[in-house]
Design a protein around this motif. Sequence first.
Motif, PDB file in Angstrom:
ATOM      1  N   THR A 290       0.843  -1.176  -0.130  1.00  0.00           N
ATOM      2  CA  THR A 290      -0.048  -0.140   0.076  1.00  0.00           C
ATOM      3  C   THR A 290       0.833   1.438   0.186  1.00  0.00           C
ATOM      4  N   VAL A 291       0.557   2.267  -0.828  1.00  0.00           N
ATOM      5  CA  VAL A 291       1.088   3.455  -0.990  1.00  0.00           C
ATOM      6  C   VAL A 291       0.133   4.640  -0.898  1.00  0.00           C
ATOM      7  N   THR A 293      -0.627   8.471  -3.032  1.00  0.00           N
ATOM      8  CA  THR A 293      -0.670   8.663  -4.298  1.00  0.00           C
ATOM      9  C   THR A 293       0.051  10.075  -4.551  1.00  0.00           C
ATOM     10  N   GLU A 294       0.673  10.643  -3.605  1.00  0.00           N
ATOM     11  CA  GLU A 294       1.456  11.824  -3.661  1.00  0.00           C
ATOM     12  C   GLU A 294       2.827  11.586  -3.823  1.00  0.00           C
ATOM     13  N   LYS A 295       3.190  10.537  -3.218  1.00  0.00           N
ATOM     14  CA  LYS A 295       4.912  10.365  -3.500  1.00  0.00           C
ATOM     15  C   LYS A 295       4.768   8.702  -3.654  1.00  0.00           C
ATOM     16  N   PHE A 296       3.782   8.071  -3.766  1.00  0.00           N
ATOM     17  CA  PHE A 296       3.952   6.636  -3.929  1.00  0.00           C
ATOM     18  C   PHE A 296       4.947   5.881  -2.544  1.00  0.00           C
ATOM     19  N   GLU A 297       4.629   6.441  -1.283  1.00  0.00           N
ATOM     20  CA  GLU A 297       5.615   6.148  -0.436  1.00  0.00           C
ATOM     21  C   GLU A 297       5.014   5.284   0.593  1.00  0.00           C
ATOM     22  N   THR A 298       5.593   4.027   0.920  1.00  0.00           N
ATOM     23  CA  THR A 298       4.885   2.960   1.802  1.00  0.00           C
ATOM     24  C   THR A 298       4.608   3.472   3.286  1.00  0.00           C
ATOM     25  N   THR A 299       4.280   2.613   4.177  1.00  0.00           N
ATOM     26  CA  THR A 299       4.029   2.876   5.481  1.00  0.00           C
ATOM     27  C   THR A 299       5.157   3.358   6.102  1.00  0.00           C
ATOM     28  N   THR A 300       6.189   2.999   5.607  1.00  0.00           N
ATOM     29  CA  THR A 300       7.634   3.212   6.181  1.00  0.00           C
ATOM     30  C   THR A 300       8.148   4.236   5.436  1.00  0.00           C
ATOM     31  N   PRO A 301       8.114   5.310   6.063  1.00  0.00           N
ATOM     32  CA  PRO A 301       9.124   6.609   5.612  1.00  0.00           C
ATOM     33  C   PRO A 301      10.450   6.345   4.958  1.00  0.00           C
ATOM     34  N   GLY A 302      10.661   6.553   3.716  1.00  0.00           N
ATOM     35  CA  GLY A 302      11.737   6.357   2.805  1.00  0.00           C
ATOM     36  C   GLY A 302      11.850   5.145   2.192  1.00  0.00           C
ATOM     37  N   ILE A 303      10.858   4.360   2.049  1.00  0.00           N
ATOM     38  CA  ILE A 303      10.685   3.339   1.320  1.00  0.00           C
ATOM     39  C   ILE A 303       9.605   3.377   0.254  1.00  0.00           C
ATOM     40  N   PHE A 304       9.944   3.589  -0.931  1.00  0.00           N
ATOM     41  CA  PHE A 304       8.871   3.902  -2.053  1.00  0.00           C
ATOM     42  C   PHE A 304       8.522   2.398  -2.701  1.00  0.00           C
ATOM     43  N   ALA A 305       7.227   2.543  -3.344  1.00  0.00           N
ATOM     44  CA  ALA A 305       6.908   1.185  -4.116  1.00  0.00           C
ATOM     45  C   ALA A 305       6.167   1.606  -5.453  1.00  0.00           C
ATOM     46  N   VAL A 306       6.799   1.382  -6.475  1.00  0.00           N
ATOM     47  CA  VAL A 306       6.155   1.652  -7.825  1.00  0.00           C
ATOM     48  C   VAL A 306       5.882   0.674  -8.735  1.00  0.00           C
ATOM     49  N   GLY A 307       4.963   0.796  -9.622  1.00  0.00           N
ATOM     50  CA  GLY A 307       4.656  -0.439 -10.558  1.00  0.00           C
ATOM     51  C   GLY A 307       3.732  -1.455 -10.076  1.00  0.00           C
ATOM     52  N   ASP A 308       3.786  -2.366 -10.754  1.00  0.00           N
ATOM     53  CA  ASP A 308       2.722  -3.383 -10.264  1.00  0.00           C
ATOM     54  C   ASP A 308       2.827  -3.973  -9.034  1.00  0.00           C
ATOM     55  N   ASN A 310       2.726  -2.171  -6.225  1.00  0.00           N
ATOM     56  CA  ASN A 310       1.947  -1.400  -5.261  1.00  0.00           C
ATOM     57  C   ASN A 310       0.474  -1.500  -5.598  1.00  0.00           C
ATOM     58  N   THR A 311      -0.268  -0.901  -4.694  1.00  0.00           N
ATOM     59  CA  THR A 311      -1.751  -0.829  -4.664  1.00  0.00           C
ATOM     60  C   THR A 311      -2.354   0.632  -4.094  1.00  0.00           C
ATOM     61  N   TYR A 312      -3.361   1.047  -4.656  1.00  0.00           N
ATOM     62  CA  TYR A 312      -4.038   2.202  -4.154  1.00  0.00           C
ATOM     63  C   TYR A 312      -5.513   2.403  -4.810  1.00  0.00           C
ATOM     64  N   PRO A 313      -6.151   3.147  -4.177  1.00  0.00           N
ATOM     65  CA  PRO A 313      -7.613   3.340  -5.005  1.00  0.00           C
ATOM     66  C   PRO A 313      -7.353   3.783  -6.427  1.00  0.00           C
ATOM     67  N   GLY A 314      -8.051   2.837  -7.290  1.00  0.00           N
ATOM     68  CA  GLY A 314      -7.884   3.232  -8.611  1.00  0.00           C
ATOM     69  C   GLY A 314      -6.670   2.671  -9.685  1.00  0.00           C
ATOM     70  N   LYS A 315      -5.861   2.033  -8.746  1.00  0.00           N
ATOM     71  CA  LYS A 315      -4.773   1.478  -9.232  1.00  0.00           C
ATOM     72  C   LYS A 315      -5.102   0.557 -10.635  1.00  0.00           C
ATOM     73  N   LYS A 316      -4.153   0.858 -11.618  1.00  0.00           N
ATOM     74  CA  LYS A 316      -4.323   0.268 -12.870  1.00  0.00           C
ATOM     75  C   LYS A 316      -3.030  -0.404 -13.208  1.00  0.00           C
ATOM     76  N   LYS A 317      -2.775  -1.642 -13.462  1.00  0.00           N
ATOM     77  CA  LYS A 317      -1.407  -2.108 -13.657  1.00  0.00           C
ATOM     78  C   LYS A 317      -1.075  -2.050 -15.255  1.00  0.00           C
ATOM     79  N   LEU A 318      -0.604  -0.858 -15.557  1.00  0.00           N
ATOM     80  CA  LEU A 318      -0.146  -0.472 -16.707  1.00  0.00           C
ATOM     81  C   LEU A 318       1.478   0.024 -16.689  1.00  0.00           C
ATOM     82  N   ILE A 319       2.147  -0.289 -17.641  1.00  0.00           N
ATOM     83  CA  ILE A 319       3.658   0.340 -17.940  1.00  0.00           C
ATOM     84  C   ILE A 319       3.607   1.729 -17.615  1.00  0.00           C
ATOM     85  N   LEU A 320       2.763   2.260 -18.172  1.00  0.00           N
ATOM     86  CA  LEU A 320       2.896   3.801 -18.261  1.00  0.00           C
ATOM     87  C   LEU A 320       2.385   4.534 -16.885  1.00  0.00           C
ATOM     88  N   SER A 321       1.590   4.000 -16.106  1.00  0.00           N
ATOM     89  CA  SER A 321       1.037   4.132 -14.664  1.00  0.00           C
ATOM     90  C   SER A 321       2.591   4.208 -14.001  1.00  0.00           C
TER      91      SER A 321
END
Length: 366
Positions: A290-291, A293-308, A310-321
């Motif tokens: 879970t991240v 949608t401002e910075k795609f940061e996880t519940t641990t500050p300093g760790i980010f998750a991008v691409g397939d 991660n999940t958030y409301p409205g997430k679409k598993k697309l390369i362009l996303s």
Amino acid sequence: MQSDLNPAIADTARTHDGPIETDAVIVGAGPVGLFQVFELGLLEIKAHIIDSLAYPGGQCIELYPDKPIYDIPAVPVCTGKELTDALLKQIEPFGATFHLGQEVTTVRKQDDGRFFVETSKGTRFLTKTVFIAGGVGSFQPRTLKVDGIEAFDGTQLHYRVRNPADFAGKNLVIVGGGDSALDWALNFAQDGPNKAESVILVHRRDGFRAAPASVAKMKALCEAYEMQFIVGQVTGFETRDGRLAQVKVTGADGVTRVVPLDMLLVFFGLSPKLGPIAEWGLGLDRKQITVDTEKFETTTPGIFAVGDINTYPGKKKLILSGFHEAALAAFGAAPYVFPEKRILLQYTTTSPKLHKVLGVESPVFD
């Protein structure tokens, strides 16, 4: 199939006595992980990139290297391999260090705010930020479920073809009904430097999940006695002098045939596994991270998750996303790397600073 990795990039990972200190560690060298290098590079954030595969590209290279992709902005069509090669070219100015063929096993926050990261090969890092771009997880081949046959894994039983020349002149049994099984069966059955002594394709049914042209070519080669196709499943094996000598193939009719071989190649596809990521204390929802949608940061500050991954409301598993997420995550990470520095949005079309970072000349307009 591997991408055309620049030898200079492939040689970036070297042995270090202690932990490697860096600005960012990227977990996953698929398209989004590679583009994350680019977005970080524009902000002058240095990155090391780790992947369990022996080459960059992730799912694009493992699952559809030659299949067309139509939804990359401004690129009407490209293959997974072409996309990977283009991204590798794009990130060359930033000198990212690749650590391939190893899996991140440990991520632990330190008292000074940095993260200690360690891989399955013992490579260690101290990094200010972590970017998880692991797609749907690390890919592991689906294995052949025959008791005891795992003893030949890597010697006579193979789930990937790393060097086709190793199979030239051998008696091959290839198991599977997808593109990989058909493509390698055709490769080894036809005239060429890697032609096998014999090729027998085994699949549980007469239908295939492969390109129709490949299926037609396989049937034509069978009719010409250049290879064989058997409907059935491998249910056992026999050894001779400690080596795999024959496999038992049981058909739908219940009849078991004994098939001699030198090498057994199995292509049942790849199974994504979240793996050690599940143990890193991050917020998860149905095996995805879970991240915001401002910075795609996880519940641990300093760790980010991008691409397939991660999940958030409205997430679409697309390369362009994933590309969009990588851009915002880079800006979100900048305060951890440069806490005293004000980060301004600049454009590659007009910024002399970015032109310098990219190693290009600034255009002069009349």
